[in-house]
Design a protein around this motif. Structure first.
Motif, mmCIF file in Angstrom:
data_model
loop_
_atom_site.group_PDB
_atom_site.id
_atom_site.type_symbol
_atom_site.label_atom_id
_atom_site.label_comp_id
_atom_site.label_asym_id
_atom_site.label_seq_id
_atom_site.Cartn_x
_atom_site.Cartn_y
_atom_site.Cartn_z
ATOM 1 N N ALA A 1 0.842 -1.201 0.000
ATOM 2 C CA ALA A 1 0.000 0.000 0.000
ATOM 3 C C ALA A 1 0.878 1.253 0.000
ATOM 4 O O ALA A 1 0.633 2.196 -0.772
ATOM 5 N N ASN A 2 1.883 1.269 0.865
ATOM 6 C CA ASN A 2 2.762 2.446 0.922
ATOM 7 C C ASN A 2 3.455 2.685 -0.415
ATOM 8 O O ASN A 2 3.576 3.821 -0.870
ATOM 9 N N ARG A 3 3.896 1.617 -1.037
ATOM 10 C CA ARG A 3 4.551 1.750 -2.340
ATOM 11 C C ARG A 3 3.541 2.250 -3.388
ATOM 12 O O ARG A 3 3.893 3.071 -4.250
ATOM 13 N N TYR A 4 2.316 1.734 -3.281
ATOM 14 C CA TYR A 4 1.261 2.181 -4.216
ATOM 15 C C TYR A 4 1.018 3.682 -4.046
ATOM 16 O O TYR A 4 0.928 4.428 -5.031
ATOM 17 N N PHE A 5 0.954 4.150 -2.795
ATOM 18 C CA PHE A 5 0.749 5.577 -2.524
ATOM 19 C C PHE A 5 1.896 6.388 -3.144
ATOM 20 O O PHE A 5 1.692 7.484 -3.668
ATOM 21 N N TYR A 6 3.099 5.843 -3.050
ATOM 22 C CA TYR A 6 4.293 6.531 -3.565
ATOM 23 C C TYR A 6 4.283 6.583 -5.093
ATOM 24 O O TYR A 6 4.545 7.616 -5.695
ATOM 25 N N GLU A 7 3.931 5.459 -5.711
ATOM 26 C CA GLU A 7 3.979 5.414 -7.188
ATOM 27 C C GLU A 7 2.808 6.153 -7.836
ATOM 28 O O GLU A 7 2.960 6.738 -8.904
ATOM 29 N N TYR A 8 1.628 6.102 -7.184
ATOM 30 C CA TYR A 8 0.437 6.708 -7.785
ATOM 31 C C TYR A 8 -0.098 7.831 -6.896
ATOM 32 O O TYR A 8 0.280 8.970 -7.049
ATOM 33 N N ARG A 9 -0.969 7.472 -5.970
ATOM 34 C CA ARG A 9 -1.497 8.488 -5.054
ATOM 35 C C ARG A 9 -2.041 7.796 -3.816
ATOM 36 O O ARG A 9 -2.235 6.573 -3.806
ATOM 37 N N ASN A 10 -2.319 8.569 -2.799
ATOM 38 C CA ASN A 10 -2.875 8.029 -1.569
ATOM 39 C C ASN A 10 -4.339 7.620 -1.824
ATOM 40 O O ASN A 10 -5.144 8.455 -2.230
ATOM 41 N N VAL A 11 -4.635 6.340 -1.608
ATOM 42 C CA VAL A 11 -5.993 5.848 -1.865
ATOM 43 C C VAL A 11 -6.633 5.320 -0.578
ATOM 44 O O VAL A 11 -7.505 4.448 -0.613
ATOM 45 N N LYS A 12 -6.213 5.863 0.521
ATOM 46 C CA LYS A 12 -6.718 5.410 1.831
ATOM 47 C C LYS A 12 -8.247 5.529 1.903
ATOM 48 O O LYS A 12 -8.931 4.640 2.434
ATOM 49 N N ARG A 13 -8.781 6.610 1.328
ATOM 50 C CA ARG A 13 -10.223 6.816 1.370
ATOM 51 C C ARG A 13 -10.962 5.751 0.546
ATOM 52 O O ARG A 13 -11.972 5.190 0.981
ATOM 53 N N GLU A 14 -10.437 5.434 -0.633
ATOM 54 C CA GLU A 14 -11.078 4.410 -1.476
ATOM 55 C C GLU A 14 -10.912 3.016 -0.854
ATOM 56 O O GLU A 14 -11.789 2.160 -1.012
ATOM 57 N N MET A 15 -9.800 2.799 -0.184
ATOM 58 C CA MET A 15 -9.637 1.539 0.544
ATOM 59 C C MET A 15 -10.753 1.415 1.588
ATOM 60 O O MET A 15 -11.381 0.355 1.739
ATOM 61 N N ALA A 16 -11.013 2.497 2.288
ATOM 62 C CA ALA A 16 -12.084 2.492 3.299
ATOM 63 C C ALA A 16 -13.445 2.254 2.643
ATOM 64 O O ALA A 16 -14.305 1.548 3.194
ATOM 65 N N MET A 17 -13.623 2.839 1.449
ATOM 66 C CA MET A 17 -14.894 2.617 0.734
ATOM 67 C C MET A 17 -15.059 1.147 0.363
ATOM 68 O O MET A 17 -16.182 0.614 0.366
ATOM 69 N N ASN A 18 -13.964 0.475 0.047
ATOM 70 C CA ASN A 18 -14.034 -0.974 -0.216
ATOM 71 C C ASN A 18 -14.600 -1.704 1.001
ATOM 72 O O ASN A 18 -15.427 -2.621 0.867
ATOM 73 N N ALA A 19 -14.111 -1.316 2.182
ATOM 74 C CA ALA A 19 -14.590 -1.968 3.411
ATOM 75 C C ALA A 19 -16.074 -1.678 3.634
ATOM 76 O O ALA A 19 -16.851 -2.575 3.998
ATOM 77 N N VAL A 20 -16.473 -0.426 3.384
ATOM 78 C CA VAL A 20 -17.884 -0.050 3.556
ATOM 79 C C VAL A 20 -18.761 -0.871 2.598
ATOM 80 O O VAL A 20 -19.781 -1.450 2.992
ATOM 81 N N ASN A 21 -18.360 -0.953 1.346
ATOM 82 C CA ASN A 21 -19.102 -1.761 0.362
ATOM 83 C C ASN A 21 -19.180 -3.224 0.786
ATOM 84 O O ASN A 21 -20.231 -3.865 0.669
ATOM 85 N N ALA A 22 -18.047 -3.761 1.241
ATOM 86 C CA ALA A 22 -18.001 -5.177 1.619
ATOM 87 C C ALA A 22 -18.998 -5.453 2.731
ATOM 88 O O ALA A 22 -19.762 -6.430 2.681
ATOM 89 N N HIS A 23 -19.006 -4.596 3.748
ATOM 90 C CA HIS A 23 -19.927 -4.813 4.867
ATOM 91 C C HIS A 23 -21.383 -4.579 4.454
ATOM 92 O O HIS A 23 -22.288 -5.265 4.950
ATOM 93 N N TYR A 24 -21.604 -3.643 3.545
ATOM 94 C CA TYR A 24 -22.962 -3.421 3.027
ATOM 95 C C TYR A 24 -23.479 -4.703 2.359
ATOM 96 O O TYR A 24 -24.605 -5.148 2.593
#
Lengths: 387, 387
Positions: B151-174
């Motif tokens: 994840a840290n490397r992904y943030f470095y190469e592209y952008r910080n996606v912490k919010r979308e990661m959280a949205m994945n969790a929200v969708n999964a639980h939904y």
């Protein structure tokens, strides 16, 4: 379905290697198999890897990609197969079916196990995971106890074959003394075997196979590709059989003959168009000396109750009419569980190529391997033919 | 090669079952799959069983014949496959190739895992056996640490996606809240996810999948046989891919994209004659929320570095343009390791049949499953088509 053949073979010497890792043994045996084939490793399209207990005993699972990484095989698909002591032959059969059905042309098939560095109690606990845990192993049932019950029942149904069981051990050690890869390359006398300490009556020390570290690999390809290599005598896979049985002992209809072995043998003979009488030599699953006698019957070499007669008359000895376990077998070459099935095939290919040195048998054109898992709940038989 | 189809599906509810044994879960899920197919169990010719760690955690190996015994399938051949978290999909692929190549007509494919009864330390130790032990795990490297680095490397190469990661969790639980088999069927808010305790930065509690007990099974047969049953909508296997990568993390060329997944996806798309745009819904391997974003790119649903855009715009939500993990995924349905790949297929078949109830998606004709093992050292992708 097209024919498949063994293009290369490699194994470690079997033994106790507290200072060697699984990785190290995989590198040696896998590297040897690829070198022996004379093929470029880029031709290997998949890995099938047999292993029984590396997670419990070495902390290492997921052996498939470990093999491809160690041997530098790139991003190819890999799989680990497990069926207790038959894990290696399962890997072989999965690879074989993939080559025969045209999914891959060339695959690496192997097995490895590392056990001797752990305390005996843990090794015993790890091994009993091959039987049913909830009903049988939890009661304290172990494999020597299991096969001792089979031996006692065999004695009751047929006759006492303690002497022939001891002869199996003597033969195994005689052959192992002529095998540079054997763990116990030392001859023993019939007296020494018969008067050894009891493990589980009627099985004594020399009736039991070894705890072994080791690895073995084969390069399996189409017969056409193997023939074109021209490096060794062509050894084709003529027949393959795979069957099962219940994992608990208490549900088996019979414990003096194994349904999984008989069914697998029938499949392999039928596919090869051969009869038991056509087999020149065989490596059979002698986890205990009684098992070898039952194996002779299940494979059709003797009638039920008469396996020991073959042993008594010398037919199964190195220069007998049908040599059994010329490698020394699980009993004296060793039983590196996940590698055992592949190591049996290593021996058959070595004999069929005429490369077995001091233990070479005269007529070696058709050889058979027989590998059992657990309480004979998994059975595989393969037949190889030198062309 | 002939076409294969899923004739029957069965699974346990995923959860924590300290008082249930593997045998018990196998009986429930396997029995359901056979009953759902409407076939006579005598038609089942072989068992392919995925499991990761039952020897270490339950003392039970040799699961193949345990399955055939528990379900009363007789002396058929069985095999256990292991490739860490992809063990179930490996079993499926082996069974699939056997049916497609004509070796067997009908097979039972399954997976099971029981983990929650053991202390967390032992479970962690058992799970890290999916990575390299000698070089990486022995240094204290764990899977949350592994994917946190990605994840840290992904943030470095592209952008910080912490919010979308959280949205994945929200969708999964939904989605899990609409799945009766889910382990955590409870919705969560974005705030709750974003402010949860850190596990390994940037991963916090809701970025991690669950530790789960469970079992899932499928009856796999030829399309002709499945069509003749006429009980359910015919769900054919349109494509299968399997590839590998190094087991150590340090040798991987890239850790923000997985070679094994990309190669397996390409194979599956090519075999099916389909493109990413043709896929209606997918179950992907969201062992961590960052993995799901990488998966979207590896499967060709988004360009590299843009997986999170799909999440941000709602495309991956239950009623988005391409729903992902309608089951709740590893994150909220659960991650019963050896059963996970089969459980993903259970969901896709359920959706393609139109039986998904409150979580049913509108257009469900072509579904995909994506299963990773360990440090993405094993990758399998399968495509299913409802006819």
């Amino acid at each position: 379905m097209r024919m498949a053949a063994i293009a290369g073979i490699g194994e470690t010497k079997m033994g106790r290697y507290p200072d060697r890792s699984l990785r190290d043994m995989i590198l040696e045996a896998g590297g040897r198999a690829i070198a022996d084939s004379g093929m470029d490793k880029k031709e290997i399209e998949a890995v099938y890897m047999g292993n029984f207990n590396s997670q419990r005993l070495c902390g290492q699972g997921h052996l498939g990609p470990l093999v491809s990484e160690v041997l530098g095989l790139g991003n190819i698909p890999t799989i680990r197969t497990e069926g207790a002591c038959a894990s290696g032959s399962l890997a072989f059969r999965m690879g074989l079916l993939a080559v025969m059905s045209g999914i891959y042309d060339t695959v690496l098939v192997g097995g490895a196990e590392k056990m001797t560095h752990q305390p005996t109690e843990l090794v015993t606990e790890a091994i009993v995971s091959a039987m049913d845990y909830e009903i049988e192993a939890m009661e304290g049932f172990t494999f020597p106890a299991n096969f001792a019950m089979m031996a006692n029942r065999y004695f009751y149904e047929y006759r006492n074959v303690k002497r022939e069981m001891a002869m199996n051990a003597v033969n195994a050690h005689y052959n192992a003394a002529r095998n540079p890869d054997a763990q116990m390359p030392k001859e023993v006398t019939l007296e020494k075997v018969l008067f050894a300490d009891l493990i589980a009556s009627p099985l004594s020390l020399f009736d039991c196979s070894l705890v072994t570290d080791g690895a073995a690999f084969l390069v399996l390809t189409t017969s056409d590709k193997a023939r074109a290599l021209g490096k060794h005598r062509l050894v084709e896979v003529a027949g393959s059989g795979h069957a099962g049985d219940t994992v608990t002992l208490y549900t088996k209809k019979c414990i003096t003959s194994f349904e999984a072995a008989k069914s697998a043998a029938k499949q392999a003979y039928d596919q090869a168009g051969l009869k038991p009488a056509d087999i020149d030599l065989a490596e059979v699953h002698d986890c205990f000396t009684i098992t070898q006698i039952i194996n002779l019957e299940d494979l059709g070499f003797a009638e039920p109750g008469h396996g020991a007669d073959l042993v008594a008359e010398g037919a199964t000895a190195l220069h007998g009419s049908r040599p059994i376990n010329t490698s020394g077998g699980l009993k004296a070459k060793g039983h590196p569980i996940g590698a055992t099935g592949i190591s049996q095939m290593y021996e058959i290919v070595t004999q069929l190529r005429g490369d077995a040195g001091a233990r070479q048998v005269k007529k070696a054109d058709i050889g058979l391997t027989h590998n059992l898992g657990g309480t004979a709940a998994t059975g595989l038989v393969h037949i190889f033919r030198g062309q």
